[in-house]
Design an enzyme around this catalytic site. Sequence first.
Site, PDB file in Angstrom:
ATOM      1  N   GLU A 156      -5.290  -4.755  10.532  1.00 44.72           N
ATOM      2  CA  GLU A 156      -4.249  -3.751  10.747  1.00 44.72           C
ATOM      3  C   GLU A 156      -4.517  -3.012  12.056  1.00 44.72           C
ATOM      4  O   GLU A 156      -5.320  -2.065  12.079  1.00 44.72           O
ATOM      5  CB  GLU A 156      -4.248  -2.746   9.591  1.00 44.72           C
ATOM      6  N   SER A 198       3.611  -2.176  10.201  1.00 43.16           N
ATOM      7  CA  SER A 198       5.058  -2.269  10.374  1.00 43.16           C
ATOM      8  C   SER A 198       5.635  -3.634   9.979  1.00 43.16           C
ATOM      9  O   SER A 198       6.563  -4.130  10.603  1.00 43.16           O
ATOM     10  CB  SER A 198       5.450  -1.894  11.809  1.00 43.16           C
ATOM     11  N   ASN A 227       0.874  -1.177   0.000  1.00 43.32           N
ATOM     12  CA  ASN A 227       0.000   0.000   0.000  1.00 43.32           C
ATOM     13  C   ASN A 227       0.905   1.220   0.000  1.00 43.32           C
ATOM     14  O   ASN A 227       1.503   1.553   1.015  1.00 43.32           O
ATOM     15  CB  ASN A 227      -0.887  -0.030   1.257  1.00 43.32           C
ATOM     16  N   HIS A 280      -9.478   1.259   4.890  1.00 44.56           N
ATOM     17  CA  HIS A 280      -8.203   1.416   5.605  1.00 44.56           C
ATOM     18  C   HIS A 280      -8.423   2.336   6.807  1.00 44.56           C
ATOM     19  O   HIS A 280      -9.240   3.264   6.730  1.00 44.56           O
ATOM     20  CB  HIS A 280      -7.151   2.004   4.657  1.00 44.56           C
ATOM     21  N   GLU A 309      -6.829   4.728   7.847  1.00 48.50           N
ATOM     22  CA  GLU A 309      -6.625   6.147   7.534  1.00 48.50           C
ATOM     23  C   GLU A 309      -7.874   6.739   6.867  1.00 48.50           C
ATOM     24  O   GLU A 309      -8.177   7.913   7.038  1.00 48.50           O
ATOM     25  CB  GLU A 309      -5.359   6.305   6.676  1.00 48.50           C
ATOM     26  N   LYS A 330       0.125   4.216  -0.174  1.00 47.42           N
ATOM     27  CA  LYS A 330      -0.502   5.401   0.432  1.00 47.42           C
ATOM     28  C   LYS A 330      -0.272   6.608  -0.499  1.00 47.42           C
ATOM     29  O   LYS A 330      -0.196   6.415  -1.709  1.00 47.42           O
ATOM     30  CB  LYS A 330       0.025   5.616   1.855  1.00 47.42           C
ATOM     31  N   GLY A 340       2.722   2.299  10.758  1.00 45.77           N
ATOM     32  CA  GLY A 340       3.694   3.381  10.601  1.00 45.77           C
ATOM     33  C   GLY A 340       4.408   3.757  11.881  1.00 45.77           C
ATOM     34  O   GLY A 340       5.057   4.796  11.956  1.00 45.77           O
TER      35      GLY A 340
HETATM   36  P1  13P Z   1       3.165   0.385   7.616  1.00 44.56           P
HETATM   37  O1  13P Z   1       3.630  -0.919   7.008  1.00 44.56           O
HETATM   38  O2  13P Z   1       3.919   1.575   7.084  1.00 44.56           O
HETATM   39  O3  13P Z   1       3.095   0.300   9.107  1.00 44.56           O
HETATM   40  O4  13P Z   1       1.664   0.613   7.101  1.00 44.56           O
HETATM   41  C1  13P Z   1       0.753  -0.415   7.260  1.00 44.56           C
HETATM   42  C2  13P Z   1      -0.457  -0.088   6.474  1.00 44.56           C
HETATM   43  O5  13P Z   1      -1.226   0.780   6.846  1.00 44.56           O
HETATM   44  C3  13P Z   1      -0.680  -0.814   5.212  1.00 44.56           C
HETATM   45  O6  13P Z   1      -1.963  -0.601   4.722  1.00 44.56           O
END
Ligand code: 13P
Length: 245
Positions: free
Chosen positions: A167, A209, A9, A96, A98, A11, A173
């Site tokens: 997640e 992560s 992803n 997601h 976010e 982002k 992150g």
């Molecule tokens: P990270 O791998 O950067 O922690 O992000 C995870 C994520 O949100 C994947 O959709």
Amino acid sequence: MRTRLVVGNWKMNGGLASNAALLDRLAAGANSLARGTTLAVCVPFPYLAQARERLQGTPIAWGAQDASERAAGAFTGDVSCGMIAEFGCRYVIVGHSERRQVHGETDALVAAKARAVLDAGMTPIVCVGETLAEREAKLTDTVVGRQVDEAIEALGNEVSRVVVAYEPVWAIGTGRTATPEQAQAVHELLRSRLVGAGAAQVALLYGGSVKAANAAALFAMADVDGGLVGGASLDANEFLAIGGA
Ligand code: 13P
């Protein structure tokens, strides 16, 4: 048998020049994937054409990070599943954390988006996960259970065609990965709900992560079928190493 799926992803990251280099490196390294592993990247909308151009004919799939639940019309800024499907996408991430947190997306909206993705012939990757406060209040099972139940209820039999990604918000992150045991405990709950809905074969991805150093231990868990990878998917070597785990 369930197979392994590793999805990047991106982002809101990328640019035409850096994407070209990353996609070409992934395509060139696709032979290093573990047997039976599918690798995919979910890129920002403006780069779907570029992903198709660079990845078609390779074993690597591509997709989007969100989609409108609506088919067409006066919805400025939205992108429909029909548009996304035209770019050869196999996957669309929906719900997601976010999107849920920054854009206020509800379980019902996420389920409607998953339905729209399925109707357009693609696979939704439905994200679920608890916040740190919810985990500390011992609400993980309640929250994650509610999120997956909403999708099961809305999709009926078709829930067998989705991918579910767990997640935990506190692991995204932050560099703070769930332990393999913590991930497995939630995946077991998700599996039991899906088994109850006749969808035992749904792929369950862990996200938060994930990196080359922890992927193998996570993927060794009975109900972890792969990963949804943020930051580490922006580095070709790291991402390919996760795919090779
Ligand atoms: P990270 O791998 O950067 O922690 O992000 C995870 C994520 O949100 C994947 O959709």
